[in-house]
Design a protein around this motif. Sequence first.
Motif, PDB file in Angstrom:
ATOM      1  N   ASP A  26       0.853  -1.185   0.000  1.00  0.00           N
ATOM      2  CA  ASP A  26       0.000   0.000   0.000  1.00  0.00           C
ATOM      3  C   ASP A  26       0.893   1.239   0.000  1.00  0.00           C
ATOM      4  O   ASP A  26       1.082   1.896   1.020  1.00  0.00           O
ATOM      5  N   PHE A  27       1.479   1.529  -1.171  1.00  0.00           N
ATOM      6  CA  PHE A  27       2.417   2.642  -1.285  1.00  0.00           C
ATOM      7  C   PHE A  27       1.661   3.965  -1.376  1.00  0.00           C
ATOM      8  O   PHE A  27       0.694   4.089  -2.135  1.00  0.00           O
ATOM      9  N   LYS A  28       2.144   4.957  -0.646  1.00  0.00           N
ATOM     10  CA  LYS A  28       1.588   6.298  -0.718  1.00  0.00           C
ATOM     11  C   LYS A  28       2.432   7.093  -1.718  1.00  0.00           C
ATOM     12  O   LYS A  28       3.444   7.698  -1.374  1.00  0.00           O
ATOM     13  N   MET A  29       1.999   7.061  -2.970  1.00  0.00           N
ATOM     14  CA  MET A  29       2.812   7.621  -4.048  1.00  0.00           C
ATOM     15  C   MET A  29       3.100   9.100  -3.853  1.00  0.00           C
ATOM     16  O   MET A  29       4.200   9.580  -4.166  1.00  0.00           O
ATOM     17  N   GLU A  30       2.113   9.849  -3.334  1.00  0.00           N
ATOM     18  CA  GLU A  30       2.336  11.287  -3.172  1.00  0.00           C
ATOM     19  C   GLU A  30       3.444  11.565  -2.162  1.00  0.00           C
ATOM     20  O   GLU A  30       4.209  12.527  -2.306  1.00  0.00           O
ATOM     21  N   LYS A  31       3.559  10.712  -1.128  1.00  0.00           N
ATOM     22  CA  LYS A  31       4.641  10.884  -0.154  1.00  0.00           C
ATOM     23  C   LYS A  31       5.997  10.576  -0.789  1.00  0.00           C
ATOM     24  O   LYS A  31       6.993  11.244  -0.502  1.00  0.00           O
ATOM     25  N   ILE A  32       6.022   9.556  -1.625  1.00  0.00           N
ATOM     26  CA  ILE A  32       7.277   9.194  -2.289  1.00  0.00           C
ATOM     27  C   ILE A  32       7.724  10.311  -3.221  1.00  0.00           C
ATOM     28  O   ILE A  32       8.898  10.695  -3.244  1.00  0.00           O
ATOM     29  N   VAL A  33       6.801  10.859  -3.971  1.00  0.00           N
ATOM     30  CA  VAL A  33       7.122  11.968  -4.872  1.00  0.00           C
ATOM     31  C   VAL A  33       7.701  13.147  -4.089  1.00  0.00           C
ATOM     32  O   VAL A  33       8.711  13.751  -4.477  1.00  0.00           O
ATOM     33  N   ALA A  34       7.059  13.470  -2.969  1.00  0.00           N
ATOM     34  CA  ALA A  34       7.489  14.625  -2.185  1.00  0.00           C
ATOM     35  C   ALA A  34       8.896  14.482  -1.634  1.00  0.00           C
ATOM     36  O   ALA A  34       9.571  15.482  -1.378  1.00  0.00           O
ATOM     37  N   LEU A  35       9.381  13.243  -1.456  1.00  0.00           N
ATOM     38  CA  LEU A  35      10.730  13.016  -0.946  1.00  0.00           C
ATOM     39  C   LEU A  35      11.815  13.218  -2.002  1.00  0.00           C
ATOM     40  O   LEU A  35      12.997  13.237  -1.681  1.00  0.00           O
ATOM     41  N   LYS A  36      11.413  13.342  -3.263  1.00  0.00           N
ATOM     42  CA  LYS A  36      12.339  13.571  -4.382  1.00  0.00           C
ATOM     43  C   LYS A  36      13.486  12.555  -4.395  1.00  0.00           C
ATOM     44  O   LYS A  36      14.677  12.915  -4.408  1.00  0.00           O
ATOM     45  N   PRO A  37      13.178  11.268  -4.412  1.00  0.00           N
ATOM     46  CA  PRO A  37      14.254  10.260  -4.410  1.00  0.00           C
ATOM     47  C   PRO A  37      14.978  10.208  -5.746  1.00  0.00           C
ATOM     48  O   PRO A  37      14.428  10.588  -6.789  1.00  0.00           O
ATOM     49  N   ASP A  38      16.225   9.765  -5.702  1.00  0.00           N
ATOM     50  CA  ASP A  38      16.933   9.482  -6.954  1.00  0.00           C
ATOM     51  C   ASP A  38      17.113   7.978  -7.143  1.00  0.00           C
ATOM     52  O   ASP A  38      17.717   7.547  -8.135  1.00  0.00           O
ATOM     53  N   LEU A  39      16.577   7.176  -6.213  1.00  0.00           N
ATOM     54  CA  LEU A  39      16.536   5.726  -6.366  1.00  0.00           C
ATOM     55  C   LEU A  39      15.440   5.163  -5.474  1.00  0.00           C
ATOM     56  O   LEU A  39      15.266   5.593  -4.336  1.00  0.00           O
ATOM     57  N   ILE A  40      14.689   4.191  -6.007  1.00  0.00           N
ATOM     58  CA  ILE A  40      13.685   3.468  -5.235  1.00  0.00           C
ATOM     59  C   ILE A  40      14.030   1.989  -5.304  1.00  0.00           C
ATOM     60  O   ILE A  40      14.255   1.446  -6.387  1.00  0.00           O
ATOM     61  N   ILE A  41      14.095   1.343  -4.136  1.00  0.00           N
ATOM     62  CA  ILE A  41      14.428  -0.078  -4.069  1.00  0.00           C
ATOM     63  C   ILE A  41      13.233  -0.846  -3.523  1.00  0.00           C
ATOM     64  O   ILE A  41      12.712  -0.513  -2.461  1.00  0.00           O
ATOM     65  N   GLY A  42      12.808  -1.885  -4.249  1.00  0.00           N
ATOM     66  CA  GLY A  42      11.682  -2.698  -3.834  1.00  0.00           C
ATOM     67  C   GLY A  42      11.962  -4.173  -4.048  1.00  0.00           C
ATOM     68  O   GLY A  42      11.438  -4.778  -4.976  1.00  0.00           O
ATOM     69  N   LEU A  43      12.802  -4.754  -3.202  1.00  0.00           N
ATOM     70  CA  LEU A  43      13.216  -6.150  -3.358  1.00  0.00           C
ATOM     71  C   LEU A  43      12.356  -7.114  -2.542  1.00  0.00           C
ATOM     72  O   LEU A  43      11.896  -8.123  -3.062  1.00  0.00           O
ATOM     73  N   TYR A  44      12.141  -6.800  -1.263  1.00  0.00           N
ATOM     74  CA  TYR A  44      11.331  -7.688  -0.417  1.00  0.00           C
ATOM     75  C   TYR A  44       9.892  -7.188  -0.446  1.00  0.00           C
ATOM     76  O   TYR A  44       9.386  -6.594   0.494  1.00  0.00           O
ATOM     77  N   THR A  45       9.256  -7.421  -1.568  1.00  0.00           N
ATOM     78  CA  THR A  45       7.925  -6.874  -1.793  1.00  0.00           C
ATOM     79  C   THR A  45       7.186  -7.719  -2.811  1.00  0.00           C
ATOM     80  O   THR A  45       7.774  -8.557  -3.490  1.00  0.00           O
ATOM     81  N   GLY A  46       5.893  -7.456  -2.905  1.00  0.00           N
ATOM     82  CA  GLY A  46       5.068  -8.111  -3.921  1.00  0.00           C
ATOM     83  C   GLY A  46       4.443  -7.071  -4.832  1.00  0.00           C
ATOM     84  O   GLY A  46       3.310  -7.248  -5.278  1.00  0.00           O
ATOM     85  N   MET A  47       5.163  -5.987  -5.083  1.00  0.00           N
ATOM     86  CA  MET A  47       4.607  -4.906  -5.904  1.00  0.00           C
ATOM     87  C   MET A  47       4.156  -5.421  -7.273  1.00  0.00           C
ATOM     88  O   MET A  47       4.745  -6.338  -7.843  1.00  0.00           O
ATOM     89  N   LYS A  48       3.100  -4.814  -7.781  1.00  0.00           N
ATOM     90  CA  LYS A  48       2.551  -5.174  -9.079  1.00  0.00           C
ATOM     91  C   LYS A  48       3.173  -4.317 -10.175  1.00  0.00           C
ATOM     92  O   LYS A  48       3.790  -3.289  -9.912  1.00  0.00           O
ATOM     93  N   LYS A  49       2.948  -4.740 -11.427  1.00  0.00           N
ATOM     94  CA  LYS A  49       3.534  -4.039 -12.571  1.00  0.00           C
ATOM     95  C   LYS A  49       3.069  -2.587 -12.623  1.00  0.00           C
ATOM     96  O   LYS A  49       3.870  -1.676 -12.897  1.00  0.00           O
ATOM     97  N   GLU A  50       1.801  -2.334 -12.366  1.00  0.00           N
ATOM     98  CA  GLU A  50       1.316  -0.957 -12.444  1.00  0.00           C
ATOM     99  C   GLU A  50       1.954  -0.084 -11.371  1.00  0.00           C
ATOM    100  O   GLU A  50       2.211   1.110 -11.602  1.00  0.00           O
TER     101      GLU A  50
END
Length: 342
Positions: A125-149
């Motif tokens: 349950d990612f909060k995309m708006e929070k991620i955007v606001a952090l202005k990351p230059d890398l996102i890591i999602g290894l231990y996850t079940g994220m979907k393609k979308e």
Amino acid sequence: MSPTSHSTAGPPSPRKISLALTTVLLLALGLTACGGDDKDSGDDGKAAAGAPVRIEHKYGTTEIKSPPKRVVTVGMTDQDAVLALGTTPVGVVEFSGLGIGIDKFPWSSAKWGGTPPTVVGQREDFKMEKIVALKPDLIIGLYTGMKKEQYDTLSKIAPTVAQSGKQADYAMSWQDMTLITGRALGKEAQAKELVAGVDRRFAEARQKNPQLAGKSVAVADPFKPGQYAVFGPGDAKVGFMSGLGLKVPEPIAKAAGKEGAAVIGSERLNLVDVDRLVFLSSIPDIKKTVEGDKVYSALKVAKEKRTVFVPYNPTGAAISFNTVLSIPYAIDQMVPLLNSPR
């Protein structure tokens, strides 16, 4: 977590509002796609010094052009490898239900420097708006079940390294997670040293505790009276036990199947009548509840007092994480318990 349908009448759903806000923020920040689905068959994934790093994963290949400075992790334990390599994530996904804050785990608390990260979600349950606001230059999602979308959205925010397509979701080893994180951060040599160090800790524990070698083990969560989740070989908690030389019996592996865990009732507790039974729980007085189960109390493992009750906060969490940071702590806590079950 799939979206539900809505009629055209009435106010927009929270999901639609969230997506709209994310789109606005993306446009305002001028962010463009940084991940890719194209696979270069001539690229062996190894970059020369100073050259971009390309990492293949479940949803394609991601190119990281320079060592990142602002990292967001969206896998439930991904922050540990990042911290171990000397980078402090600015955003994390919370491993919920353990009763302890993400920056309070004893094996990693000092590495946060007193400043907790922004929590950008729980599980997938990612909060995309929070991620955007952090202005990351890398996102890591290894231990996850994220979907393609979800990957597609994240990769528009920053280069995103998703879970491996070679194993089931949540089944990547701590070694692979550490090494991939090291490559993504431009610290591959350091990552190899960290892995070697933890491998040595496991080897030392096995050498000092030969009485555990080859013993059968079951790891279970008695999540409600008469109901138990029994974990299979692909689970991180079982992976930790395997590192100590214990073995999961084939009937448990078969019952867990591709889901990684079998949910059983009391009538199937013979499945966990093993040499060492480890119950993990965050429920108060769980030992009293389990020992009140007449089927459990009739098992040989119960009669011979070879069961270990471990609270998730914090030892059970260390086992559940099974990361390059948490393993040394878990070894120190668990080996004495396995040697003196009660």
